[in-house]
Each structure stands twice: as structure tokens, then as C-alpha cells.
Design a protein around this motif. Structure first.
Motif, short mmCIF file in Angstrom:
data_model
loop_
_atom_site.label_atom_id
_atom_site.label_comp_id
_atom_site.label_asym_id
_atom_site.label_seq_id
_atom_site.Cartn_x
_atom_site.Cartn_y
_atom_site.Cartn_z
N THR A 80 0.81 -1.22 0.00
CA THR A 80 0.00 0.00 0.00
C THR A 80 0.84 1.27 0.00
OG1 THR A 80 -0.13 0.02 2.43
CG2 THR A 80 -1.84 -1.19 1.22
N PHE A 81 2.14 1.15 0.29
CA PHE A 81 3.02 2.32 0.32
C PHE A 81 3.61 2.63 -1.05
CE2 PHE A 81 7.05 4.51 1.30
CZ PHE A 81 6.60 5.49 2.17
N ARG A 82 3.46 1.71 -2.00
CA ARG A 82 4.17 1.83 -3.28
C ARG A 82 3.86 3.14 -4.01
NH1 ARG A 82 7.02 -1.98 -6.08
NH2 ARG A 82 7.30 -2.73 -3.97
N ALA A 83 2.62 3.57 -3.98
CA ALA A 83 2.25 4.79 -4.69
C ALA A 83 2.93 6.03 -4.10
CB ALA A 83 0.74 4.98 -4.66
N PHE A 84 3.35 5.96 -2.85
CA PHE A 84 3.98 7.11 -2.21
C PHE A 84 5.36 7.37 -2.78
CE2 PHE A 84 6.01 9.50 1.26
CZ PHE A 84 5.04 10.46 1.48
N TYR A 85 6.01 6.36 -3.35
CA TYR A 85 7.32 6.55 -3.95
C TYR A 85 7.26 7.58 -5.07
CZ TYR A 85 9.21 2.43 -1.55
OH TYR A 85 9.65 1.54 -0.60
N SER A 86 6.18 7.56 -5.85
CA SER A 86 6.07 8.47 -6.99
C SER A 86 5.86 9.92 -6.57
CB SER A 86 4.91 8.04 -7.89
OG SER A 86 3.68 8.09 -7.18
N ALA A 142 17.47 6.38 5.29
CA ALA A 142 18.57 6.47 6.25
C ALA A 142 19.20 5.11 6.54
CB ALA A 142 18.08 7.11 7.55
N THR A 143 18.39 4.06 6.56
CA THR A 143 18.88 2.75 6.96
C THR A 143 19.02 1.77 5.81
OG1 THR A 143 16.64 1.96 7.43
CG2 THR A 143 17.84 3.01 9.24
N GLY A 144 18.37 2.04 4.67
CA GLY A 144 18.36 1.07 3.59
C GLY A 144 17.39 -0.07 3.83
N ILE A 145 16.49 0.09 4.80
CA ILE A 145 15.53 -0.96 5.17
C ILE A 145 14.12 -0.40 5.05
CG2 ILE A 145 14.78 -2.56 6.96
CD1 ILE A 145 17.54 -2.42 8.17
N ALA A 146 13.24 -1.16 4.41
CA ALA A 146 11.82 -0.80 4.32
C ALA A 146 11.05 -1.56 5.39
CB ALA A 146 11.27 -1.11 2.93
N PHE A 147 10.04 -0.90 5.97
CA PHE A 147 9.23 -1.49 7.03
C PHE A 147 7.76 -1.45 6.63
CE2 PHE A 147 13.07 0.11 8.92
CZ PHE A 147 13.41 -0.83 9.89
N LYS A 169 -5.02 6.08 6.07
CA LYS A 169 -4.34 7.09 6.87
C LYS A 169 -2.83 6.93 6.87
CE LYS A 169 -4.30 9.10 11.53
NZ LYS A 169 -4.89 9.05 12.89
N TYR A 170 -2.34 5.69 6.97
CA TYR A 170 -0.91 5.47 7.17
C TYR A 170 -0.19 4.90 5.95
CZ TYR A 170 -2.05 6.19 12.08
OH TYR A 170 -2.49 6.72 13.26
N ARG A 171 -0.83 4.10 5.14
CA ARG A 171 -0.22 3.51 3.93
C ARG A 171 1.03 2.71 4.25
NH1 ARG A 171 -3.87 3.42 -0.10
NH2 ARG A 171 -5.09 5.33 -0.11
N ASP A 172 1.06 2.01 5.35
CA ASP A 172 2.25 1.27 5.76
C ASP A 172 1.98 -0.23 5.89
OD1 ASP A 172 0.61 1.39 7.96
OD2 ASP A 172 2.04 2.43 9.27
N PHE A 173 1.12 -0.76 5.01
CA PHE A 173 0.74 -2.16 5.08
C PHE A 173 1.19 -2.92 3.83
CE2 PHE A 173 -2.12 -0.50 8.24
CZ PHE A 173 -2.28 -1.54 9.14
#
Length: 572
Positions: A80-86, A142-147, A169-173
Motif C-alpha cells: 500500500t506504500f508503493r504509490a507514495f514513492y512516486s 537512512a537505513t536502507g531498510i523498508a518497514f 491514513k498510514y499507507r504502511d501495510f
């Protein structure tokens, strides 16, 4: 004439009567026909109006109602976070502006969660896990790690609707095609690794539970370490008695296939698999015959993964820093082992640990890992972001990722259980852990700083004491007078150098080598302390990042100071 007129009139009357009667008949027929036709039309019109109003009502309801989560079948998944990269310059874009199918990372962390764990996710977002997409992206940079939080699906419409709001709300799933049930954890774990491998090209894939306190910066350091075996399984390893009693927790239904004792495997709350291992699991997941006949599913998820690792002949790397029951200067993951398989009362304990300062000011990078930075650069471009960890330390990384020097730092209790607690681990199979003591934050940081200054002062003093050339003595005296005038340890070094000067030939090859080594060590200590303790902590602080004028002045002063110190080379 009258007769004619009478005949004419009498003959005309029937004609008029006939005409009127014919019109009257036609009108009656037409009326009857219209009445027969209008009734079906009326009914059809009413029916059309009914369907039209029903369609409008359903359309309005569909627009007002939030869109349901997609139904994932055949192993489908979504980040769900992928669109935020753009929406940001995240480096996850191709040259033509399109999103990368599999962004390159040092590591990917999937935090396993469920529909009933909203309080845990809220506690995580209020502590070490970023609470908005922008800060989550900065932590990744900063860390090279995605969560990501990893969750399956539910048949409960109310729970699904609540999750939809949280996702918006969070887009972190990361959403995967598995029914959320405790008994299906092995299947969920396998589906997670497949989805993570599909969406991200990482060197390592981490499975973590939502009831542990994690240090992202120290995890990045662990993952950036050079390893010779491409098939690596990192975790807090254990063995123990197989539980075959159905009434006991951690009952193993297929325990008769294992024997009396479990094979070596990692605790379930957190473990790491290398990319080659996950690639093999992802390929096996795509073949149902391989899944059914090669990868056996045990009752417990950690045992299941451990059995696969045993069959794949991977390298088992035991690391106790990821199952620490108390806060130390090397803790990567903290949870209440052995009392609970995670944090006991995690929603409360997570905040409690975060509010107690024990590791927030310590250096997250052991000195022996300092050489991993150039190795990581040569090994993989995805490690470039994480390499800054080797130079900046805890304060700098968290200031960069969170926008403040305090947020996101690991803060834990000195001892999660108090002194002397040694119990059998949850799902521990008889494993026992010892107890150790560590330095407090201020003592350790001050100790490292003083040790560096002392060592540097002694080496400078020895160099001055054994020197006979005025060209060498003058810059050393200037250095001591400039920034070490009150360091008495330099005097001790001078005494040592003076004592050995009588039998010391400064022009011999051995003396030149020794002096060069001592000078190199001195310079290395100064560079390390300057980068880690001084420059990084100041230049990546919130005060500096929010004040452009201060940034300009600070950089000018930094380069001016470096230039003035370089002038000493004229006399060196």
C-alpha cells in the motif's frame, strides 16, 4: 316545391344521423383502444421510475461507501506504500519516471500483525515506527531498510472496514492472500516471504512480530555485515524438548516426526533470511506439489521455518542481540524473553520502554563493524544508504529519519525483568538464558570519548618525546597547546618518549614504521571521534536542519577550521 323540399330534408336527415353515429362509434373504439394501450404503458413507466430511483440510491450509496479491500486470490499481494514513492524523490523511479518493480534495499522488515492488534500498531507508531509516510520513507533512506505491517484478510466486514481506514491514513501495510488465523501462521509466514520477494529486491528479509521493540539502525548494521555464505539464517537460536501434550501451549501435532528434542531453530518474534533463501521459498510456494511434498507444515511457525532451513542446509547465525530481555548498548530487538514470546502487555510496555532513556544516547555501531562500510559499498549499491550508519551513530540516524533528535530512538529499561530473572523461554523448548550487566549511557559514551582522547594524547606525547628534529617538535607543541593544553596524559607520553630516546634511532626503518603507525592511529582516532561524536550529531540535528543561516555559518566554520589545521602541514 314544398314536397320537394320535404323529400330533400327527409333524405338528408338519415345521412347526418349516420355520420354522427359513425363518428361516435369511432370515438368509442378509439377510447377503448387508448384505454387498453395506456394501462401497460403506465405500468411500464412506473416500473422504470422505480428501477431508476433504485439505481440512483445504490449509486449514491456506492459512492459514499469506502471502496472495499481487493480480494486476493492465487497468492496476490499489495504494497500500500508503493504509490507514495512516486510522490517523492525516493530513488525508486526509473529514468523514464516509472516506478521500479522491485526497489533495491539492504533489508525488508515485515511486521506480522492482525485485525485485533490495532493497539499494538498504535503503540509502535508512537515509539520507534514512523507514524506518517514521509518519515517512513526517510527511515528507509537512512537505513536502507523498508518497514511494513503485514496482514491477511478477514471475513468480518466490520474489521475489514476498520482496516481500510487505517490503510488510508498510514499507507504502511503489505496485504497478502491468507486468512488471519493463529493456526495458519506458518502459511501466513510463507505467503509473506513470497510477497516480500515479489515486491522488493533486498539482501535480507526480516520477519518480526508487532510486540517487540526494534532498533532499525542497529538492525541495518547487522545486515550490512559481510557474510561468506549466501544461504544465511539469522536469529536467536534454541533447542529444547518437543511438546506433545495437546493440553500444553506450543503443542506440536507432528511431534512424533521430530523426536524428543527440537532441531536448532530461531525464536519466532524475529529472525532474518538471506535473499537466496527467500528466493528458494518463493519458487517453492509457486508449485503446489513442491509445497505439499517438500515443505512440511508444523503446528508452530518458528519450528516450520527451522525445518525448512535444516533441509536447505543454510548457515545458522546465532545472535542474542535480537532477543535481549533488557537494554544494553548492543541490543537490536528487546522483548520479555523468557517470560513472554514478545513484550508482555505490548501496548503498554512499548511506550514504557520508549520513555525510559537507556540507549538513546549510546553509539549504535560497535567499533569492529566500522570496516563494514567500504565492504558494503563494494558489495551492493543498495547498501549505500545504510553505510551512513557506520559514521553517524544513533543520534544522527534518528535525527535524519524522524526530523528530531529524540523521536524514533530506542529507549528501554535497564532490565526488563529486574535483576536475577532466568526462566525457561516462551515456546522455549527448555532454552535458558543468562544475565549480564552493561554500562549506562552516560558512562559508556564518556568512557569511549575519554579513551580516545587519552590514547591520542599518549601517542602524541610519545611522538614528541622521541623526536629530535625541530621541524617535528614545533607542530606537535602547537597541536598540544591548541587543543590538549590541559591533558596531563600528554606529559606522560612525553616522559615515555624521552626515556627511550637515548636508545632510539629516529632514522632507522623500524623507527619510521613505528612512528608512522602511531601517527596513523592518532589520526584515525581523531577522525572517528570528529565524525561520530561531533560533526554528525550537530549537523543532522533538528536545530541545524531547520535553520538555513545556521547551516551556512556552520559549514563555513567547519571548512575554515579544517583549513587552519591544514596549515600545520607547512611545518610538519
Amino acid at each position: 316545391m314544398p314536397l320537394f323540399s320535404h323529400r330533400h330534408n327527409s333524405s338528408a336527415l338519415p345521412t347526418s344521423t349516420t355520420t354522427n353515429s359513425s363518428y361516435s362509434a369511432k370515438d368509442q373504439k378509439l377510447h377503448k383502444l387508448n384505454s387498453k394501450i395506456s394501462l401497460p404503458i403506465l405500468l411500464f413507466s412506473l416500473l422504470s421510475i422505480f428501477f431508476g430511483l433504485a439505481g440512483i440510491i445504490f449509486a449514491v450509496n456506492a459512492v459514499r461507501r469506502p471502496s472495499p479491500l481487493p480480494v486476493y486470490r492465487c497468492g496476490r499481494s499489495e504494497d500500500t506504500f508503493r504509490a507514495f514513492y512516486s510522490l517523492s524523490d525516493s530513488g525508486k523511479l526509473r529514468d523514464n519516471g516509472a516506478l521500479l518493480d522491485r526497489p533495491k534495499l539492504l533489508g525488508f522488515v515485515g511486521i506480522q500483525t492482525g485485525f485485533g492488534s490495532a493497539d499494538r500498531r498504535a503503540a509502535l507508531r508512537s515509539t520507534w515506527f514512523p507514524s506518517d509516510p514521509d518519515r517512513l520513507l526517510r527511515l528507509e533512506q537512512a537505513t536502507g531498510i523498508a518497514f511494513r505491517f503485514v496482514i491477511g484478510k478477514s471475513k468480518d466486514a466490520k474489521k475489514t472496514a476498520q482496516l481500510e481506514k487505517e490503510i488510508d491514513k498510514y499507507r504502511d501495510f503489505m496485504l497478502i492472500d491468507v486468512q488471519e488465523e493463529y493456526l495458519k501462521l506458518p502459511y501466513k509466514t510463507l505467503a509473506y516471504f513470497k510477497a516480500a520477494f515479489l515486491h522488493f529486491e533486498a539482501d535480507y528479509y526480516v520477519k518480526a512480530d508487532d510486540d517487540i521493540y526494534l532498533r532499525p539502525d542497529r538492525l541495518a548494521t547487522l545486515l550490512a555485515k559481510e557474510r561468506s555464505n549466501p544461504l544465511t539464517y539469522i536469529g536467536c537460536m534454541k533447542k529444547g524438548h518437543v511438546i506433545t501434550d495437546p493440553k500444553m501451549k506450543w503443542y506440536e501435532k507432528s511431534g512424533h516426526l521430530i523426536g524428543n528434542e527440537y532441531f536448532l531453530h530461531a525464536y519466532g518474534p524475529i529472525y532474518v533470511l538471506s535473499a537466496n533463501v527467500v528466493a528458494s521459498l518463493a519458487a517453492a510456494r509457486n508449485n503446489r506439489y513442491v509445497l505439499l511434498f517438500s515443505l512440511r507444515m508444523f503446528s508452530n511457525e518458528d519450528v516450520t521455518i527451522g525445518s525448512w532451513m535444516l533441509a536447505m542446509n543454510v548457515h545458522h547465525e546465532d545472535n542474542r542481540a535480537i532477543c535481549d530481555p533488557r537494554c544494553t548498548s548492543t541490543s537490536i530487538a528487546v522483548w520479555d524473553i523468557p517470560k513472554c514470546s514478545g513484550l508482555c502487555n505490548p501496548a503498554f510496555r512499548m511506550k514504557e520502554l520508549h520513555n525510559i532513556k537507556a540507549m538513546s544516547s549510546t553509539k549504535s555501531i560497535p567499533f569492529q563493524y566500522f570496516t563494514a562500510a567500504p565492504v558494503a559499498i563494494l558489495k551492493n549499491d543498495s547498501c549505500l544508504n545504510s553505510v551512513r550508519l557506520h559514521f553517524y551513530g544513533t543520534e544522527a540516524i534518528n535525527a535524519f529519519a524522524e526530523g528530531t533528535a529524540d523521536a524514533g530512538q530506542c529507549k528501554c529499561t535497564e532490565n526488563a525483568f529486574g535483576e536475577g530473572h532466568v526462566k525457561e523461554a516462551g515456546h522455549g523448548h527448555g532454552q535458558r538464558l543468562g544475565h549480564s550487566h552493561g554500562f549506562s549511557d552516560g558512562d559508556e559514551e564518556s568512557g569511549v570519548l575519554e579513551l580516545g582522547i587519552v590514547s591520542h594524547s599518549i601517542i602524541i606525547g610519545i611522538s614528541l618525546g622521541v623526536s629530535h628534529s625541530p621541524c617535528t617538535i614545533r607542530p606537535l607543541i602547537a597541536a598540544l597547546s591548541f587543543h590538549q593544553f590541559f591533558e596531563g596524559f600528554a606529559l606522560g607520553g612525553i616522559s615515555i618518549g624521552t626515556a627511550v630516546a637515548s636508545v632510539y634511532n629516529p632514522n632507522s626503518p623500524g623507527a619510521l614504521i613505528v612512528e608512522g603507525i602511531l601517527d596513523s592511529i592518532s589520526a584515525g582516532i581523531l577522525v572517528y571521534m570528529a565524525l561520530v561524536d561531533l560533526i554528525a550529531a550537530d549537523f543532522l540535528s533538528k536545530r541545524m536542519s531547520c535553520n538555513f543561516r545556521l547551516q551556512v555559518v556552520s559549514y563555513l566554520m567547519l571548512f575554515l577550521g579544517a583549513g587552519l589545521m591544514s596549515l600545520l602541514a607547512i611545518w610538519a
